[in-house]
Design a protein around this motif. Structure first.
Motif, PDB file in Angstrom:
ATOM      1  N   VAL A   1      86.673  38.085  31.584  1.00 30.49           N
ATOM      2  CA  VAL A   1      85.660  38.810  30.817  1.00 30.49           C
ATOM      3  C   VAL A   1      84.644  37.826  30.253  1.00 30.49           C
ATOM      4  O   VAL A   1      85.002  36.718  29.835  1.00 30.49           O
ATOM      5  CB  VAL A   1      86.320  39.600  29.657  1.00 30.49           C
ATOM      6  N   LEU A   2      83.379  38.230  30.240  1.00 30.75           N
ATOM      7  CA  LEU A   2      82.319  37.425  29.630  1.00 30.75           C
ATOM      8  C   LEU A   2      81.582  38.271  28.594  1.00 30.75           C
ATOM      9  O   LEU A   2      81.075  39.350  28.909  1.00 30.75           O
ATOM     10  CB  LEU A   2      81.331  36.949  30.703  1.00 30.75           C
ATOM     11  N   GLY A   3      81.547  37.773  27.349  1.00 26.36           N
ATOM     12  CA  GLY A   3      80.780  38.428  26.294  1.00 26.36           C
ATOM     13  C   GLY A   3      79.540  37.612  25.995  1.00 26.36           C
ATOM     14  O   GLY A   3      79.638  36.412  25.731  1.00 26.36           O
ATOM     15  N   VAL A   4      78.370  38.237  26.030  1.00 26.91           N
ATOM     16  CA  VAL A   4      77.103  37.531  25.800  1.00 26.91           C
ATOM     17  C   VAL A   4      76.481  38.034  24.503  1.00 26.91           C
ATOM     18  O   VAL A   4      76.194  39.221  24.361  1.00 26.91           O
ATOM     19  CB  VAL A   4      76.123  37.741  26.973  1.00 26.91           C
ATOM     20  N   GLY A   5      76.290  37.140  23.536  1.00 26.07           N
ATOM     21  CA  GLY A   5      75.785  37.545  22.228  1.00 26.07           C
ATOM     22  C   GLY A   5      76.819  38.344  21.465  1.00 26.07           C
ATOM     23  O   GLY A   5      76.525  39.395  20.903  1.00 26.07           O
ATOM     24  N   SER A   6      78.049  37.823  21.427  1.00 26.86           N
ATOM     25  CA  SER A   6      79.182  38.581  20.883  1.00 26.86           C
ATOM     26  C   SER A   6      79.256  38.585  19.359  1.00 26.86           C
ATOM     27  O   SER A   6      80.074  39.299  18.786  1.00 26.86           O
ATOM     28  CB  SER A   6      80.496  38.033  21.450  1.00 26.86           C
ATOM     29  N   GLY A   7      78.432  37.785  18.694  1.00 20.02           N
ATOM     30  CA  GLY A   7      78.442  37.776  17.233  1.00 20.02           C
ATOM     31  C   GLY A   7      79.801  37.379  16.686  1.00 20.02           C
ATOM     32  O   GLY A   7      80.439  36.446  17.176  1.00 20.02           O
TER      33      GLY A   7
END
Length: 290
Positions: free
Chosen positions: A55-61
């Motif tokens: 899984v890749l989270g972009v801009g996950s805060g």
């Protein structure tokens, strides 16, 4: 709106007011209710026949949404190893995410890789490498406003999908209150981090031009902004300041511009119910196929 952070005026507002906004708007709750309905079926399609999931989270805060989505994936495939790469430009938010992982036992089974950088930096780094990691599920939640080139960003992250993978983009819906406000006052609001306001309309147009297959799901949401029209309300000032991307709404804009924006908020961006003003913050969830 959330942040893939480069820090200027909008990010300052994010840092001081985003949690306050979430509390008032119920935005994360609306998103969570939606993903809990749609993701189990998507996960089954994505994970069918696979021996591991990436899984890749972009801009996950700070990772609040990621934690729920990863826990949901883990419960769908309890015996399959999962990795999560996180791209986030803010070190304090990465620290917050790590603290969330440390106190969530299910997440401790997931192998995390932290990329403390902006989306464009990650893209440059990946392109410079010969061996590119691919992903089964990539999500970009409330961050597409902050990228320089929409089409190139979508093309890049789409290229990282494995077979049968999905790219999930969550963004404000076209013709929502956010869309109307920011496009009406584009020259006044798009002067800091957000140089070009985008809603689902622009993303869908881009996906069509790229010839990508997708499904769009609406996430209805609205929240009470009545106090924004009371100049003596601290809550109203904090809320309208966040919504316009400024630390102090009443100090930053001229009286004429403030009055014009508030009139638009009341008449075009909201609905009246029982004497209260409810802002339309409908979101769009777009599932892009590999």
């Amino acid at each position: 709106m959330a942040a893939d952070e480069k820090h200027s005026c909008y990010e300052g507002v994010y840092a001081s007011s985003f949690e306050f906004y979430l509390e008032k708007s119920g935005e994360h709750k609306a998103m969570l209710q939606h993903v809990q309905k749609i993701l189990p079926g998507e996960y089954q399609r994505i994970g069918a026949g696979k021996s591991s999931l990436d899984v890749l989270g972009v801009g996950s805060g700070g990772g609040e949404m990621d934690a729920h989505m990863l826990s949901l994936l883990q419960s769908s495939f309890p015996a399959i190893p999962i990795t999560a790469d996180i791209v986030e430009g803010s070190s304090p938010l990465i620290d917050k995410f790590k603290a969330l992982v440390a106190k969530t036992s299910s997440l401790q089974k997931i192998q995390f890789t932290w990329h403390i950088m902006h989306s464009e930096e990650y893209e440059k780094q990946v392109k410079a490498k010969g061996d590119v990691k691919k992903f089964d599920f990539i999500h970009m939640i409330q961050m597409i406003y902050y990228v320089d080139n929409l089409a190139e960003t979508i093309k890049f992250y789409h290229s990282l999908l494995k077979s049968n993978g999905r790219l999930m983009i969550i963004i404000e819906a076209g013709n929502s209150g956010w869309d109307i406000l920011w496009k009406t006052y584009n020259k006044d609001l798009c002067t800091c981090e957000v140089k070009e306001y985008r809603a689902s309309t622009e993303v869908l147009s881009c996906l069509k031009s790229l010839g990508l297959k997708y499904e769009e799901h609406s996430i209805p949401n609205s929240f009470d902004i009545t106090e924004c029209f009371d100049p003596n309300s601290v809550t109203g000032e904090r809320l309208v300041s966040f919504m316009t991307g400024r630390d102090h709404f009443h100090e930053f804009f001229t009286p004429e511009l403030r009055a014009s924006m508030l009139e638009l908020l009341r008449t075009k961006c909201s609905t009246l119910k029982d004497g209260k003003v409810f802002f339309d913050s409908t979101l769009s969830c777009i599932m892009v196929h590999a």
